[in-house]
Design a protein around this motif. Structure first.
Motif, mmCIF file in Angstrom:
data_model
loop_
_atom_site.group_PDB
_atom_site.id
_atom_site.type_symbol
_atom_site.label_atom_id
_atom_site.label_comp_id
_atom_site.label_asym_id
_atom_site.label_seq_id
_atom_site.Cartn_x
_atom_site.Cartn_y
_atom_site.Cartn_z
ATOM 1 N N SER A 189 0.772 -1.225 -0.053
ATOM 2 C CA SER A 189 0.018 0.075 0.107
ATOM 3 C C SER A 189 0.844 1.315 -0.079
ATOM 4 N N VAL A 190 0.194 2.480 -0.413
ATOM 5 C CA VAL A 190 1.152 3.603 -0.316
ATOM 6 C C VAL A 190 1.014 4.259 0.824
ATOM 7 N N PRO A 191 2.310 4.547 1.459
ATOM 8 C CA PRO A 191 2.401 5.197 2.881
ATOM 9 C C PRO A 191 1.191 6.451 2.899
ATOM 10 N N ASP A 192 1.051 6.677 4.273
ATOM 11 C CA ASP A 192 0.197 7.738 4.683
ATOM 12 C C ASP A 192 0.855 8.933 4.740
ATOM 13 N N LEU A 193 0.724 9.783 3.760
ATOM 14 C CA LEU A 193 1.619 10.831 3.647
ATOM 15 C C LEU A 193 1.345 12.033 4.187
ATOM 16 N N LYS A 194 -0.047 11.912 4.818
ATOM 17 C CA LYS A 194 -0.459 12.749 5.787
ATOM 18 C C LYS A 194 0.230 12.741 7.456
ATOM 19 N N ARG A 195 0.211 11.267 7.581
ATOM 20 C CA ARG A 195 1.064 11.106 8.744
ATOM 21 C C ARG A 195 2.391 11.350 8.921
ATOM 22 N N LEU A 196 3.074 11.124 7.665
ATOM 23 C CA LEU A 196 4.528 11.484 7.394
ATOM 24 C C LEU A 196 4.698 13.197 7.449
ATOM 25 N N TRP A 197 3.749 13.958 7.139
ATOM 26 C CA TRP A 197 3.966 15.321 7.345
ATOM 27 C C TRP A 197 3.852 15.762 8.806
ATOM 28 N N SER A 198 2.828 15.066 9.497
ATOM 29 C CA SER A 198 2.416 15.296 10.885
ATOM 30 C C SER A 198 3.913 14.919 11.662
ATOM 31 N N THR A 199 4.457 13.708 11.472
ATOM 32 C CA THR A 199 5.709 13.228 11.990
ATOM 33 C C THR A 199 6.986 14.357 11.844
ATOM 34 N N GLY A 200 7.085 14.599 10.722
ATOM 35 C CA GLY A 200 8.202 15.278 10.385
ATOM 36 C C GLY A 200 8.363 16.778 10.176
ATOM 37 N N ARG A 201 7.267 17.230 10.402
ATOM 38 C CA ARG A 201 7.161 18.983 10.456
ATOM 39 C C ARG A 201 7.872 19.510 11.682
ATOM 40 N N GLY A 202 7.928 18.903 12.679
ATOM 41 C CA GLY A 202 8.683 19.260 13.845
ATOM 42 C C GLY A 202 10.172 19.295 13.915
ATOM 43 N N ASN A 203 10.540 18.914 12.667
ATOM 44 C CA ASN A 203 12.177 18.897 12.483
ATOM 45 C C ASN A 203 12.496 20.168 11.649
ATOM 46 N N PRO A 204 13.330 21.023 12.084
ATOM 47 C CA PRO A 204 13.788 22.218 11.394
ATOM 48 C C PRO A 204 14.508 22.022 9.924
ATOM 49 N N LEU A 205 15.257 21.091 10.125
ATOM 50 C CA LEU A 205 16.228 20.631 8.951
ATOM 51 C C LEU A 205 15.209 19.983 7.835
ATOM 52 N N GLY A 206 14.426 19.184 8.331
ATOM 53 C CA GLY A 206 13.248 18.384 7.260
ATOM 54 C C GLY A 206 12.615 19.683 6.675
ATOM 55 N N ARG A 207 11.896 20.443 7.350
ATOM 56 C CA ARG A 207 11.191 21.484 6.790
ATOM 57 C C ARG A 207 11.911 22.269 5.923
ATOM 58 N N GLN A 208 13.344 22.561 6.004
ATOM 59 C CA GLN A 208 14.069 23.308 5.113
ATOM 60 C C GLN A 208 14.114 22.419 3.720
ATOM 61 N N ILE A 209 14.480 21.154 3.901
ATOM 62 C CA ILE A 209 14.623 20.207 2.781
ATOM 63 C C ILE A 209 13.251 20.238 1.871
ATOM 64 N N TRP A 210 12.300 20.171 2.756
ATOM 65 C CA TRP A 210 10.713 20.037 2.279
ATOM 66 C C TRP A 210 10.550 21.289 1.324
ATOM 67 N N LYS A 211 11.068 22.568 1.404
ATOM 68 C CA LYS A 211 10.908 23.619 0.901
ATOM 69 C C LYS A 211 11.377 23.495 -0.627
ATOM 70 N N LEU A 212 12.355 22.417 -0.847
ATOM 71 C CA LEU A 212 13.246 22.383 -2.084
ATOM 72 C C LEU A 212 12.190 21.622 -3.030
ATOM 73 N N GLY A 213 10.857 21.188 -2.681
ATOM 74 C CA GLY A 213 9.955 20.749 -3.555
ATOM 75 C C GLY A 213 9.701 19.343 -3.277
ATOM 76 N N ILE A 214 10.000 18.532 -2.360
ATOM 77 C CA ILE A 214 9.725 17.220 -1.955
ATOM 78 C C ILE A 214 7.995 17.455 -1.567
ATOM 79 N N CYS A 215 7.467 16.580 -2.250
ATOM 80 C CA CYS A 215 6.069 16.085 -2.209
ATOM 81 C C CYS A 215 5.372 17.529 -2.064
#
Length: 306
Positions: A189-215
């Motif tokens: 099955s496809v992973p729960d992307l919303k749960r991944l957002w909820s888990t990773g959004r608290g990490n400052p480095l992760g949020r910066q990487i996400w701004k590069l266009g990941i999902c």
């Protein structure tokens, strides 16, 4: 005394009586048959449906080909913005991850009887070509993990439509069947992307990487709590749920296919299971969890219940 001699002793009257008995018996049998073919109201009974074919499933395949996207390539699990197929949950050789192939085939044969045709960035439209490559190896099992990139578009509006996803996935299955009709398929099955957002959004480095266009459809403006942003994320979540229904349905129509029952979608990836570079793709630990899920479902006596 022979049978012919006995028959000659019958008198004509006895023969006539015997004929009458036979005719009556025949009529009675005919009446019984007619009754068995009708209901109490005299209507013909419906024919009994044929039993459904028993699914064919080998719990110990000894050759595996993997198709799919960046998760199966081990993207961002070892080095930033790079594939790391040796830690792939499906066909990797890393002793810590213990991929599905490593668990089923073992060393050293795993390097000779497992192949990874997944590609980072691939979506369901790319799957048919990967199936062609996989079928050429004549594997006993093909693992499939696809759909995240179909939901991870630049915007929610650009996600792959559900019917298009169905058409492409069904075409990929047909492609495999044309060249490798006896190959089994294990569909994740496809992973729960919303749960991944909820888990990773608290990490400052992760949020910066996400701004590069990941999902971007899910991870864009990660800290935006507005109703509009929440609606966008809900829309992506619903699309992933719909994709999983398609995977389940199409797989369910193939006697040699087993869907994971939604196990990957339901798995709660925590910090240690996510890449320390992008907080979205599975880390080595996350790949190990995926391998455990796959092994459990592939070797189970019965398919998981969705």
């Amino acid at each position: 005394m022979g049978e012919t001699s006995r028959k000659r002793r019958f008198s004509r009257s006895a023969a006539a009586a015997l004929t009458a008995v036979v005719l009556l018996a025949t009529g009675a049998l005919t009446g019984c048959d007619s009754a068995s073919d009708t209901r109490g109201n005299g209507s013909p009974a419906k024919p009994r449906p044929s039993p459904s074919p028993t699914p064919v499933w080998d719990r110990s395949p000894d050759s595996i080909a993997a198709v799919g996207d960046s998760i199966t390539r081990g993207f961002d699990a070892c080095v930033v913005f790079s594939d790391c197929p040796e830690v792939s949950w499906a066909t990797g050789t890393d002793a810590t991850v213990r991929s599905l192939a490593l668990r089923l085939i073992g060393e050293p044969a795993v390097t000779e009887r497992s192949w990874n045709f997944a590609r980072s960035g691939a979506d369901v439209a790319d799957l048919a070509e990967q199936m062609t490559q996989a079928a050429a190896k004549r594997p006993e099992l093909v693992t499939v993990m696809v759909g995240a990139n179909d939901a991870c578009a630049d915007t929610a509006e650009r996600m792959t439509p559900v019917e298009e996803f169905r058409s492409s996935f069904a075409a990929a299955v047909r492609q495999l069947r044309r060249s490798a009709p006896k190959a089994q398929m294990y569909v994740s099955s496809v992973p729960d992307l919303k749960r991944l957002w909820s888990t990773g959004r608290g990490n400052p480095l992760g949020r910066q990487i996400w701004k590069l266009g990941i999902c971007a459809s899910m991870l864009g403006n990660a800290e935006d709590g507005s109703a509009k942003a929440q609606t966008r994320r809900d829309r992506v979540h619903e699309r992933v749920v719909a994709y999983n229904e398609v995977l389940k349905d199409v797989c369910g129509k193939d006697l040699r296919c087993r869907y994971d029952g939604g196990a990957v979608f339901e798995y709660r990836f925590e910090g240690e299971q996510l890449s320390r570079w992008d907080w979205f793709h599975p880390s080595k630990n996350g790949q190990q969890r995926l391998a455990e899920i796959a092994y459990r479902n592939v070797t189970a006596a019965k398919p998981p219940r969705a």
